[in-house]
Structures are given as C-alpha cells and as structure tokens.
Scaffold this active site. Sequence first.
Site, PDB file in Angstrom:
ATOM      1  N   ASP A 133      48.962  17.375  45.991  1.00  0.00           N
ATOM      2  CA  ASP A 133      47.521  17.174  45.527  1.00  0.00           C
ATOM      3  C   ASP A 133      47.536  15.932  44.740  1.00  0.00           C
ATOM      4  O   ASP A 133      47.987  15.202  44.092  1.00  0.00           O
ATOM      5  CB  ASP A 133      48.380  17.957  44.094  1.00  0.00           C
ATOM      6  CG  ASP A 133      48.113  20.314  44.717  1.00  0.00           C
ATOM      7  OD1 ASP A 133      47.912  19.976  45.413  1.00  0.00           O
ATOM      8  OD2 ASP A 133      48.827  20.301  43.660  1.00  0.00           O
ATOM      9  N   ASP A 146      43.638  30.693  44.917  1.00  0.00           N
ATOM     10  CA  ASP A 146      44.192  30.499  43.395  1.00  0.00           C
ATOM     11  C   ASP A 146      44.388  31.888  42.578  1.00  0.00           C
ATOM     12  O   ASP A 146      43.836  31.855  41.505  1.00  0.00           O
ATOM     13  CB  ASP A 146      44.156  29.123  42.781  1.00  0.00           C
ATOM     14  CG  ASP A 146      43.424  28.412  43.712  1.00  0.00           C
ATOM     15  OD1 ASP A 146      44.697  27.121  43.769  1.00  0.00           O
ATOM     16  OD2 ASP A 146      42.574  27.563  43.925  1.00  0.00           O
TER      17      ASP A 146
HETATM   18  O1  1PR Z   1      37.950  24.686  44.397  1.00  0.00           O
HETATM   19  O2  1PR Z   1      37.357  24.079  45.839  1.00  0.00           O
HETATM   20  O3  1PR Z   1      37.092  22.855  44.477  1.00  0.00           O
HETATM   21  O4  1PR Z   1      39.504  23.327  45.347  1.00  0.00           O
HETATM   22  C1  1PR Z   1      40.444  22.837  44.602  1.00  0.00           C
HETATM   23  C2  1PR Z   1      41.313  22.920  45.470  1.00  0.00           C
HETATM   24  O5  1PR Z   1      42.316  22.316  44.255  1.00  0.00           O
HETATM   25  C3  1PR Z   1      42.336  24.460  45.769  1.00  0.00           C
HETATM   26  O6  1PR Z   1      42.615  24.378  46.996  1.00  0.00           O
HETATM   27  C4  1PR Z   1      42.787  24.244  44.582  1.00  0.00           C
HETATM   28  O7  1PR Z   1      44.333  24.993  45.098  1.00  0.00           O
HETATM   29  C5  1PR Z   1      43.385  22.763  44.036  1.00  0.00           C
HETATM   30  N1  1PR Z   1      43.608  22.522  42.688  1.00  0.00           N
HETATM   31  C6  1PR Z   1      43.222  23.065  41.940  1.00  0.00           C
HETATM   32  N2  1PR Z   1      43.683  22.746  40.665  1.00  0.00           N
HETATM   33  C7  1PR Z   1      45.162  22.304  40.690  1.00  0.00           C
HETATM   34  C8  1PR Z   1      46.136  21.941  40.054  1.00  0.00           C
HETATM   35  O8  1PR Z   1      47.342  21.971  40.477  1.00  0.00           O
HETATM   36  N3  1PR Z   1      45.479  21.925  38.499  1.00  0.00           N
HETATM   37  N4  1PR Z   1      46.259  22.362  43.131  1.00  0.00           N
HETATM   38  C9  1PR Z   1      44.872  22.705  42.020  1.00  0.00           C
HETATM   39  C10 1PR Z   1      46.587  23.839  43.347  1.00  0.00           C
HETATM   40  C11 1PR Z   1      48.439  23.927  44.550  1.00  0.00           C
HETATM   41  C12 1PR Z   1      49.125  23.748  46.019  1.00  0.00           C
HETATM   42  C13 1PR Z   1      50.917  23.148  45.035  1.00  0.00           C
HETATM   43  C14 1PR Z   1      51.792  24.051  46.206  1.00  0.00           C
HETATM   44  C15 1PR Z   1      52.673  24.320  46.058  1.00  0.00           C
HETATM   45  N5  1PR Z   1      47.994  23.339  43.626  1.00  0.00           N
HETATM   46  O9  1PR Z   1      48.362  22.533  46.378  1.00  0.00           O
HETATM   47  O10 1PR Z   1      50.915  21.965  46.183  1.00  0.00           O
HETATM   48  O11 1PR Z   1      51.361  25.065  44.594  1.00  0.00           O
HETATM   49  O12 1PR Z   1      53.639  23.466  44.722  1.00  0.00           O
HETATM   50  P1  1PR Z   1      55.161  24.040  44.282  1.00  0.00           P
HETATM   51  O13 1PR Z   1      55.994  23.690  46.427  1.00  0.00           O
HETATM   52  O14 1PR Z   1      55.679  22.658  43.988  1.00  0.00           O
HETATM   53  O15 1PR Z   1      55.347  24.852  44.445  1.00  0.00           O
HETATM   54  P2  1PR Z   1      38.260  23.512  45.389  1.00  0.00           P
END
Ligand code: 1PR
Length: 579
Positions: A276, A434
């Site tokens: 991320d 999500d």
């Molecule tokens: O909406 O097309 O601009 O895409 C945004 C992208 O960014 C989406 O794929 C969304 O999942 C991701 N995203 C947005 N905000 C966050 C955040 O964390 N604040 N990350 C985010 C999502 C989820 C996974 C994470 C897993 C594993 N992160 O990528 O890496 O949950 O984590 P873990 O193993 O530590 O539990 P758009």
Amino acid sequence: MEAPPFASSTKTLSFRSSSPSSLLFLRKNRLNFRPSRNFCVRASSAGDSVVTLLDYGAGNVRSVRNAIRHLGFDVKDVQTPEDILNANRLVFPGVGAFAAAMDVLNKNGMAEALCSYIEKDRPFLGICLGLQLLFESSEEKGPVKGLGLIPGVVGRFDSSNGFRVPHIGWNALQIRKDSLILDDVGSNHVYFVHSYRAMPSDENKEWVSSTCNYGDNFIASVRRGNVHAVQFHPEKSGDVGLSILRRFLYPKAQLTKKPTERKVLKLAKRVIACLDVRTNDKGDLVVTKGDQYDVREHTKENEVRELGKPVELARQYYKDGADEVSFLNITGFRDFPLGDLPMLQVLRYTSENVFVPLTVGGGIRDFTDANGRKYSSLEVASEYFRCGADKISIGSDAVYAAEEYLRTGVKSGNSSLEQISRVYGNQAVVVSIDPRRVYLKNPEDVGFKTIRVTNPGPNGEEFAWYQCTVSGGREGRPIGAYELAKAVEELGAGEILLNCIDCDGQKKGFDIDLIKLISDAVSIPVIASSGAGSAEHFSEVFRKTNASAALAAGIFHRKEVPIQSVKEHLLNEGIEVRI
Ligand code: 1PR
C-alpha cells in the site's frame, strides 16, 4: 473492437500493406514464396549483442525489454518489415487481442515479413499471443485468420468444468521433445496469463515441444529448428524464465546444464506481496499499512505509518519468492495518478529487475485536471502498462460501474473496467473489492446476498452481508460484495482482489466466510486478502475456499513471517506452490 493505442513508431510505416487475401495466397503457396522487391534484405547491420523486438504497442512489453537488457543485450525495435528480415534474433511478445494484432501485422506488411523470416528458420521467439498468431486462426472475437504457419485453431478455455478463466498463474510443463530453450525448466512452474490456447493434434505434433494441463492438455510451447514460441511469459517467470530467455539468446550455452527434478503437476497457489503506497507528510512516497484501513500512527503527530520504500521492498519480495507484487496507490482516489510521477517511476524502476507480474491500482478513472484537460481511464491504465504494470486494479470506479449496470441492466461499454478490458484483455484487469461485514439478526433485513456467519456477531447475530465501500473504505455503497463480484465479472474483470476492511491488519486470518462466498460465485480467479498473521492462515484459506491466490502485507513488511516459510508450510501441507 477499439484499436489498441499502438506505438507511434508503427504509424510512420511506409511499407506496402498485405491484404488478408494476399496473405492467404502466401500461406497456400508457402513453398514458392519469395520476398517481394519491397523486402530487399540488407547485409546484416545488427550486431551480435542486439535483439530485434517486434512491439506493436498494444500493451506492456517493458518487462521483455528489461529481461533482454538484464541478460546483456541491446534492444532494437522493429520499425519496418525490413527490420524483421534483417534481424539476427527476433523476439515477438504478442499482447492484446488476436484480431487487433493480426490487423496491424497485415496492414503494415509485418505479417509477410514474419512468415518469410520464420520459413527461413531464423532465430525467433514468440511469447503468448506471439505463439497463438503462428496458428491458422483464432476463435477470439472471430474466427480470425492467423499467420497459418502451424496447423490448428486457437480456442477459448472451457470454464464449464470448474477451471477458472483466464488461466492465471504458475503452472507446470510437460516437456514433449528436445526443446533446447526449456532445458533448465525441468519441473519448475512458469507464469501463464491467457484465456485462449491452442491444442496439440496429429497435424501439429512436429511443432509441439511442451504442453500444460489446465482442464485439457494445451500447447505450452512449440519449436522447429531455430523457431521457438511459448504460451507462458518467460519474462515474468522469475529465474527459470530468465534461463529460458538466456538459452534462446545464447544458443551455444545450450547443452550444459541439467535441470533439477521435482514433481510439479498443476497450477500453483500464488502468494502475493502487497504494498500500500502513498505520500507521507513530507511528500515522499512510502509503503504504509493500516489497521482496518487507518494508516496513521496513533501518536500526537498522527503521522502516516512508514514501513519501507516501494522499489526496495518489491525487489526484496521478488528475491524472497513472491509470485506477484501488487502496488496499491491508496490515495489515488483523490489524487490524479498521471500527476503522480513518483508512482510511475516506482513501476519503471521495479520492472527493471523484478521478473514476476506487477499489479498496480489506485485512481484508475476518467479525470479532468485543473486546466480542464480530460484524461480517460484508458489513458491512465495505458501509462501504468507502459511503465511496467502487467495488470491494473480498479477499486472505486468498478463499484460505480457495477451499480450502474445492476440499475439499468445495460452494459454501457463506457466504464473504465469495460474500456480497459476491451483493449488490453480481461486478464489485465483486476477489480479490488473493499467490503465491510455488516451483521444481521435476520437475513431478510437487506436486499443483498447474506450468509450465515461461522462466528456470531457482537450481539449474537448469525447473519451478515458484505457492504462494498469506495474511496479507501471511507464511503459505504448500496451494493454487496457478492453482487459486485458477479457484476464486474460480466463487465470484463479478469480477477478479483478481495479485501476485507474488518480483517485488514488484524493478523487473525482471512475472512473465510467472505472468500468462500465470492470464490464460489465467480469463475474468474479470486485473490484472498486482509488478515494474514501466520503461514497457517494461508493453508487454511486454500483448504477451505476456492481462492487462487492469497495476499499479505503487514506480516511481510514487518518481517514477522517470511514468504519462504509460507511456501514451505504450504508445500508440507500438500498444497502446490512455486518454489
Ligand atoms: O478506489 O480505484 O482508487 O483504488 C484504491 C485502492 O487502494 C483499492 O484497491 C483499495 O483496496 C486500496 N486502499 C485504499 N485505502 C486503503 C487503506 O488501507 N487505507 N488499502 C487501501 C487497502 C488492503 C490491502 C492490504 C490487505 C492485506 N489495503 O491492500 O494490503 O488488507 O493487509 P494485511 O495482510 O496487513 O492484513 P481506487
């Protein structure tokens, strides 16, 4: 079919076009074919350290370039059919759709030159579509005629027998004959990503050098003399892929090493490292990681949590054995990705020496900048592909597209998802979901798919639905994960990245209920994400659900569980993985 955004170099071609009918004639009279006077061959000007690359601009061939350079060669781009005829060794990494590729090859005279080059047994390596185009025809949006050098028709995988299409991931080869370039492969997995394949038959058996099993035994590679073509991607198959390219580029080294034997049989379960990425408060691009999507430290300064630098971490994960690396530009929903030059640069640098698939997501949507200039989501995706991405991932915009589709029942064709998958193929488009779990006392309380949960909710609720969100979990939408997954599959998604906000960063394991629900509902591959805390969580998700891959972030970034120990654990549990 919308034409791919072809490389500008192909637009300046002045060579005679080959009409499909002249090519048909050519194929029928192949033995009598002599290059026309338009194809006067110069004395070879290409040095021994040069590889000629046929890139007609339909997708990411950056990794092929990088792999060739990594192996010590310079790349010369084909500008005219003469460049093909003058090549010392030619690599053709076909990308995009069969019809569009044939169209370009026919229009600018490349098809004729390619046939002539191959007929003369000059060193050739076709990759993916570069293999399929050698056959007589393809059913992809067709029938469409191919170059007709190998007997057979390229058809779609049959998903009715439970095999997910596209065929994405690391699979084993059955070597059928002396293939030279596959001498080091032995029983290692190589990386495939495709929905169409050619089948072995009596007519083409002299060509077939290896097959792969995915429902059926399809053709994984062909060879005749110096002409090679592979359905998989050596440039994305890690060390084993580099050795395939090395054997093609250094033919004299071809009789030295014997491969190690290990029994691999089928499509491996993938272990994916996710980064991320966002800018910290000083403006630097960093890898961060949230707890339930909250990426700020709970300190007085409330700063963005920093866990490393994107390029360095991606390289480390490649060395550690990650089967793929994903970058999620998590603030892309509010920033404009083409203005985010560091992120593009991260992709460029990473693809220079990370030879497994790279996915990038965040901010893929139509956009108007401060000067009123409009950018389409296709332009944004194209830039990501040019910079080295193999797949793009769409989050928020896919939710809006699915809502619209379910409301109207009509596929407008205009959504980012539809446009990008039409041009680059659905295997290049991931939809990132999500969702948040919403417990219910009564499954009738909502109009979305509900499940009976394994562990009851805080007030003893036995049911739940999974509400989709947009803007990084900030806004809940009136659509469930189940409805979204089915809709985006119909709209052209090739894979689903299934997060779960409740589990993100919690290290208590994946949300098995959710992953089972979605992986049973669709026939495209599903990547389980969020919540991994141990190697056992990976075997659990593969045993209890139909997930094709599992992704983790926090445990890898904090070095709590190395990728290698996840792989070893899976192997001990009898789950096929790439080592
Ligand atoms: O909406 O097309 O601009 O895409 C945004 C992208 O960014 C989406 O794929 C969304 O999942 C991701 N995203 C947005 N905000 C966050 C955040 O964390 N604040 N990350 C985010 C999502 C989820 C996974 C994470 C897993 C594993 N992160 O990528 O890496 O949950 O984590 P873990 O193993 O530590 O539990 P758009």
